[in-house]
Design an enzyme around this catalytic site. Structure first.
Site, PDB file in Angstrom:
ATOM      1  N   ARG A  36      30.016  10.260 -15.947  1.00 28.42           N
ATOM      2  CA  ARG A  36      29.421  11.408 -16.630  1.00 28.42           C
ATOM      3  C   ARG A  36      30.370  12.606 -16.716  1.00 28.42           C
ATOM      4  O   ARG A  36      30.254  13.412 -17.625  1.00 28.42           O
ATOM      5  CB  ARG A  36      28.130  11.818 -15.932  1.00 28.42           C
ATOM      6  CG  ARG A  36      27.042  10.787 -16.140  1.00 28.42           C
ATOM      7  CD  ARG A  36      25.685  11.385 -16.008  1.00 28.42           C
ATOM      8  NE  ARG A  36      24.666  10.406 -16.323  1.00 28.42           N
ATOM      9  CZ  ARG A  36      23.385  10.564 -16.073  1.00 28.42           C
ATOM     10  NH1 ARG A  36      22.974  11.676 -15.506  1.00 28.42           N
ATOM     11  NH2 ARG A  36      22.521   9.641 -16.380  1.00 28.42           N
ATOM     12  N   ASP A 141      13.498  24.632 -16.860  1.00 26.23           N
ATOM     13  CA  ASP A 141      14.388  23.539 -16.472  1.00 26.23           C
ATOM     14  C   ASP A 141      15.680  24.179 -15.973  1.00 26.23           C
ATOM     15  O   ASP A 141      15.956  25.350 -16.239  1.00 26.23           O
ATOM     16  CB  ASP A 141      14.681  22.629 -17.679  1.00 26.23           C
ATOM     17  CG  ASP A 141      15.180  21.255 -17.256  1.00 26.23           C
ATOM     18  OD1 ASP A 141      14.379  20.304 -17.256  1.00 26.23           O
ATOM     19  OD2 ASP A 141      16.372  21.120 -16.907  1.00 26.23           O
TER      20      ASP A 141
HETATM   21  C1  SAM Z   1      13.777  13.133 -16.245  1.00 26.00           C
HETATM   22  S1  SAM Z   1      13.538  14.793 -16.735  1.00 26.00           S
HETATM   23  C2  SAM Z   1      11.768  14.928 -16.631  1.00 26.00           C
HETATM   24  C3  SAM Z   1      11.153  15.583 -17.840  1.00 26.00           C
HETATM   25  C4  SAM Z   1       9.631  15.658 -17.863  1.00 26.00           C
HETATM   26  N1  SAM Z   1       9.112  16.374 -16.715  1.00 26.00           N
HETATM   27  C5  SAM Z   1       9.024  14.279 -17.946  1.00 26.00           C
HETATM   28  O1  SAM Z   1       8.446  13.795 -16.967  1.00 26.00           O
HETATM   29  O2  SAM Z   1       9.101  13.646 -19.011  1.00 26.00           O
HETATM   30  C6  SAM Z   1      14.087  15.677 -15.268  1.00 26.00           C
HETATM   31  C7  SAM Z   1      14.476  17.121 -15.552  1.00 26.00           C
HETATM   32  O3  SAM Z   1      14.612  17.800 -14.299  1.00 26.00           O
HETATM   33  C8  SAM Z   1      15.598  18.792 -14.463  1.00 26.00           C
HETATM   34  N2  SAM Z   1      16.069  19.233 -13.133  1.00 26.00           N
HETATM   35  C9  SAM Z   1      16.856  18.581 -12.247  1.00 26.00           C
HETATM   36  N3  SAM Z   1      17.068  19.334 -11.160  1.00 26.00           N
HETATM   37  C10 SAM Z   1      16.379  20.492 -11.355  1.00 26.00           C
HETATM   38  C11 SAM Z   1      16.223  21.679 -10.598  1.00 26.00           C
HETATM   39  N4  SAM Z   1      16.802  21.825  -9.401  1.00 26.00           N
HETATM   40  N5  SAM Z   1      15.463  22.674 -11.101  1.00 26.00           N
HETATM   41  C12 SAM Z   1      14.870  22.543 -12.333  1.00 26.00           C
HETATM   42  N6  SAM Z   1      14.997  21.440 -13.093  1.00 26.00           N
HETATM   43  C13 SAM Z   1      15.743  20.437 -12.610  1.00 26.00           C
HETATM   44  C14 SAM Z   1      16.665  18.097 -15.298  1.00 26.00           C
HETATM   45  O4  SAM Z   1      17.499  19.022 -15.957  1.00 26.00           O
HETATM   46  C15 SAM Z   1      15.800  17.269 -16.261  1.00 26.00           C
HETATM   47  O5  SAM Z   1      15.617  17.912 -17.493  1.00 26.00           O
END
Ligand code: SAM
Length: 272
Positions: A36, A141
């Site tokens: 990545r 996010d």
């Molecule tokens: C797999 S997506 C989930 C999206 C949505 N909640 C769903 O279930 O479809 C995970 C998201 O968590 C965010 N993320 C990861 N670490 C985070 C943090 N410490 N604080 C806020 N967001 C975070 C990532 O950027 C990503 O967009």
């Protein structure tokens, strides 16, 4: 071709990513991390991961730092993903609030916006007179890249292939001319959502009024157990008595100490 990453370099990146985002990368994620970040190293003209690391450490508040975290996080999402939660919102939570006609929701890892827009569609489609209601959704996010996409409200038409056509008609505009193949969220949905960057690892969140519902789906899976525990206990403080927490279907709070009542495997409620 991916750059080679030494054990020491991997450890340094792993620690940095954990400290900043809570994302816990096991040893098996070494090649994932290398693949990545390799393109970024190449674009910036660095020869090794150590050079990139040193650049990041020069200014941890820089855009490059955010960009690196963007490349690491997984943003997969969908409209109406895990539909049971939206049914629960429609059938249980909204009827409970029918007198007050007010609801405050936080989509706390909203990725490119499909989750908060699905929440908004559910709100509009579940109550009799939406104009009489006070709906507010905070969508946040860590990643600025996905947030920008979310705020634009523009998606490839393919993304709504499985959404019922009448729902698409009510809530999306189809692109014409040069925008054919795209769809755009209608303004009534955007109006009730506020997007902002927020790190779940922060000690406090900029949320003043207590919430009725928090969505924290498909992100806790990347956190270790102590991080999950801290997070879930923090969420508890931001909910109203009787407020709800939804987590992803592949996640579990079984081994986490928390004060919530479990109503279903992924649905939790704060005591009234
Ligand atoms: C797999 S997506 C989930 C999206 C949505 N909640 C769903 O279930 O479809 C995970 C998201 O968590 C965010 N993320 C990861 N670490 C985070 C943090 N410490 N604080 C806020 N967001 C975070 C990532 O950027 C990503 O967009």
């Amino acid at each position: 071709m991916d750059y080679a990453i030494s054990t020491e370099e991997f450890e340094r990146f792993r620690r940095l990513i954990y400290d900043e985002s809570g994302i816990s990368l096991g040893e098996q994620k070494r090649s994932l991390l290398a693949s990545r970040l390799s393109k970024r190293l190449r674009d910036l003209g660095f020869a090794t991961f150590s050079e990139y690391y040193n650049r990041l450490m020069e200014d941890p508040a820089s855009d490059e730092f955010t960009r690196m975290l963007d490349l690491i996080s997984t943003n997969k999402t969908d409209f109406f993903r895990e539909p049971k939660h939206f049914e629960f919102l429609r059938d249980r939570i909204l009827p409970e609030l029918a007198k007050a006609k007010q609801i405050r929701i936080w989509s706390s890892a909203c990725s490119s916006g499909e989750e908060p827009y699905t929440i908004a569609m559910t709100l509009y489609d579940s109550v009799q007179n939406p104009s009489e209601w006070d709906f507010k959704i905070l969508a946040s996010d860590l990643s600025t890249r996905v947030l920008a996409r979310a705020a634009s409200g523009v998606y490839d038409e393919e993304r709504v292939r499985d959404v019922p056509p009448e729902v698409v008609k009510r809530h999306f505009l189809r692109g014409r001319g040069s925008s054919v193949g795209n769809i755009k969220i209608k303004p009534h949905l955007g109006q009730i959502i506020r997007f902002r960057r927020l790190n779940l690892m922060d000690d406090h969140y900029p949320i003043k009024s207590p919430l009725d519902l928090i969505f924290c789906r498909n992100v806790m899976i990347y956190f270790d157990r102590p991080t999950q525990e801290r997070l879930v206990n923090k969420f508890h403080r931001y909910l109203k008595p009787g407020g709800y927490l939804f987590i992803g279907h592949s996640e579990s709070l079984q081994w986490v100490k928390h004060p919530f009542k479990a109503l279903a495997p992924t649905i939790y409620q704060k005591e009234r």
